[in-house]
Design a protein around this motif. Sequence first.
Motif, short mmCIF file in Angstrom:
data_model
loop_
_atom_site.label_atom_id
_atom_site.label_comp_id
_atom_site.label_asym_id
_atom_site.label_seq_id
_atom_site.Cartn_x
_atom_site.Cartn_y
_atom_site.Cartn_z
N TYR A 166 0.83 -1.21 0.00
CA TYR A 166 0.00 0.00 0.00
C TYR A 166 0.87 1.27 0.00
CZ TYR A 166 -3.95 -3.04 1.23
OH TYR A 166 -4.92 -4.01 1.24
N GLU A 167 1.89 1.27 0.86
CA GLU A 167 2.75 2.45 0.96
C GLU A 167 3.53 2.66 -0.34
OE1 GLU A 167 4.24 5.84 2.72
OE2 GLU A 167 2.62 4.49 3.38
N LEU A 168 4.02 1.57 -0.95
CA LEU A 168 4.70 1.68 -2.23
C LEU A 168 3.77 2.28 -3.28
CD1 LEU A 168 7.00 1.09 -4.21
CD2 LEU A 168 6.11 -1.24 -4.43
N CYS A 169 2.53 1.82 -3.30
CA CYS A 169 1.54 2.35 -4.26
C CYS A 169 1.34 3.85 -4.06
CB CYS A 169 0.22 1.58 -4.10
SG CYS A 169 -1.01 2.04 -5.33
N ARG A 170 1.26 4.27 -2.78
CA ARG A 170 1.08 5.71 -2.51
C ARG A 170 2.26 6.52 -3.03
NH1 ARG A 170 -0.53 3.55 2.58
NH2 ARG A 170 -2.81 3.54 2.82
N HIS A 171 3.50 6.02 -2.83
CA HIS A 171 4.69 6.72 -3.33
C HIS A 171 4.65 6.86 -4.85
CE1 HIS A 171 7.36 7.42 0.12
NE2 HIS A 171 6.83 6.32 0.67
N ILE A 172 4.25 5.79 -5.51
CA ILE A 172 4.21 5.82 -6.98
C ILE A 172 3.18 6.82 -7.46
CG2 ILE A 172 3.65 4.44 -9.02
CD1 ILE A 172 4.90 2.03 -7.62
N ARG A 173 1.99 6.80 -6.85
CA ARG A 173 0.92 7.71 -7.28
C ARG A 173 1.22 9.17 -6.94
NH1 ARG A 173 0.18 4.38 -10.30
NH2 ARG A 173 -1.51 2.82 -10.35
N ALA A 174 2.09 9.40 -5.94
CA ALA A 174 2.40 10.77 -5.53
C ALA A 174 3.47 11.41 -6.41
CB ALA A 174 2.87 10.79 -4.07
N ASP A 175 4.13 10.63 -7.23
CA ASP A 175 5.22 11.14 -8.07
C ASP A 175 4.69 11.34 -9.49
OD1 ASP A 175 7.64 11.29 -9.74
OD2 ASP A 175 8.68 10.74 -7.88
N GLU A 176 4.80 12.52 -10.01
CA GLU A 176 4.29 12.84 -11.34
C GLU A 176 4.91 11.97 -12.43
OE1 GLU A 176 1.92 14.77 -12.40
OE2 GLU A 176 1.34 15.38 -10.38
N ARG A 177 6.16 11.53 -12.20
CA ARG A 177 6.84 10.72 -13.22
C ARG A 177 6.25 9.32 -13.34
NH1 ARG A 177 12.68 10.87 -10.80
NH2 ARG A 177 11.37 10.53 -8.95
N TRP A 178 5.65 8.81 -12.24
CA TRP A 178 5.26 7.40 -12.19
C TRP A 178 3.76 7.20 -12.00
CZ3 TRP A 178 9.09 7.00 -7.57
CH2 TRP A 178 10.38 7.26 -8.02
N LYS A 179 3.00 8.26 -11.74
CA LYS A 179 1.62 8.09 -11.30
C LYS A 179 0.74 7.37 -12.32
CE LYS A 179 -1.00 11.64 -11.02
NZ LYS A 179 -1.55 12.94 -10.62
N LYS A 180 1.15 7.36 -13.60
CA LYS A 180 0.33 6.68 -14.62
C LYS A 180 0.71 5.22 -14.81
CE LYS A 180 -0.45 10.96 -17.20
NZ LYS A 180 -0.28 11.67 -18.49
N ILE A 181 1.74 4.75 -14.09
CA ILE A 181 2.16 3.34 -14.23
C ILE A 181 1.13 2.45 -13.55
CG2 ILE A 181 3.92 1.64 -13.62
CD1 ILE A 181 5.99 3.88 -13.69
#
Length: 471
Positions: free
Chosen positions: A71-86
């Motif tokens: 869950y925490e990894l997912c939040r980090h990814i979604r919070a970063d503009e570079r990765w949020k669409k992955i």
Amino acid sequence: MNPQLQSPPGTVEILVVEDSPTQAEQLRSLLEQHGYQAVVAGNGQEALQRLEERPPTLVISDIIMPQMDGYELCRHIRADERWKKIPLILLTALTDTKDVLKGLECGADNFITKPYSEEYLLSRIRHILLNLELRKIQKLEFGTELAFRGERYVITSERQQILDLLLSSFETAVEKNRELVATQDELRELNATLERKVEARTTELRTEITRRQQVEQALRQANEELARTLEELRTTQQQVIQSEKLAALGTLAAGVAHELNNPLMGIMGYVTFAQKVAQEPEAKQLLERASRELERMRDLIRNMLGFARPVVEGKLSAVDIAAVLERTLALLSAEFKVRDITVTTDVAADLPKVTAQAEYLQQALLNLLMNAREAIEGRPERQIRIAAERRGGQVVVSVADTGPGIPPELQGRIFDPFFTTKPPGKGTGLGLSIARNIVAELGGTLTSDSRAGEGATFTLTLPSEQIPTPE
């Protein structure tokens, strides 16, 4: 949906985040066999480093991991503009409705439950890749706040993302229902087979009666044979019921372990900090012992989180059962002293080692001692007698108490999961069941002997260490 939106497998790079090396390697091999590029990270922190180096097309992550969960990894990814669409797939037990809400809250695209079929996983990957371009085209961000079971959640996932996640959860439920229907069909077929066997055997017995012309003797034999057949049917039925109970126990254990994991990690943090600031040698020694036991609890909780896993995992080795018994008694010595319980031990000096795993053997012994402690609660005479001896190629350990004993009508149920004679809230009914399962996995037996009013004795038998024969 336009199939041209799907990227060729060879151009798709998938980041696998899994702390189990075995499971990570199996998943990586599966993906590469089907033309995908696979990169493995052992935890959430390592996954973020991989993302910094080279953003993948898709992320598949376990939820329960050290340092940083899924869950925490997912939040980090979604919070970063570079990765949020992955796109991101979470591997989970999915035992609670809150799992879906947590997935929506952190922005996950799909849930896949463990254990999963390889074809189902590959179909979900293809589905997500087909929808990836559509989600870019139909992008519509919004925020919704909702309350569920006394907690508040903020959902910021896109509409297509929410539909994918909810549909995957529903598809999982349908898949589990299909498995249940298939199991029921197998049980019906088994019952029909048994009925045919009973009918065939009855015909054979009647033929034998006619051939020997000994009607009375033959009828007696037929009745005996039918009684044995009916006993086999009852035994089979009990085995089916036991299997269902154990399946329920596995589901319950996974849920309980999931809920206990976070507070346990917090306690371990506090103990670690206390070790650093403790001044007294005795305090440091006690904190070190507490830390070891917390680590053992953490390992047991991790083992409980898997579905359909054996009770004992790993390689068996030679274990000094006397030393394990001594450590177990040390854990309970303070409690026994407070409760005014007298413990006597009679351990043979020539006791051989047993083939086992120390941590699981200690858990079984601890459960037996805790059961004895609860049995003598409130009794005028509170004694526990422990004996250990060699019998041939086996080591036998007995734990006897001065409790009220077990009524005859209950003796056949004491090892059943969830069965307890205690009032609500005073016991789970799992201690003896878990102890017997552990001993069975170690190649031994656990039995009971009791008479009402005369206490109870539980006997644990394990094979001694096998010594290779010289060539």
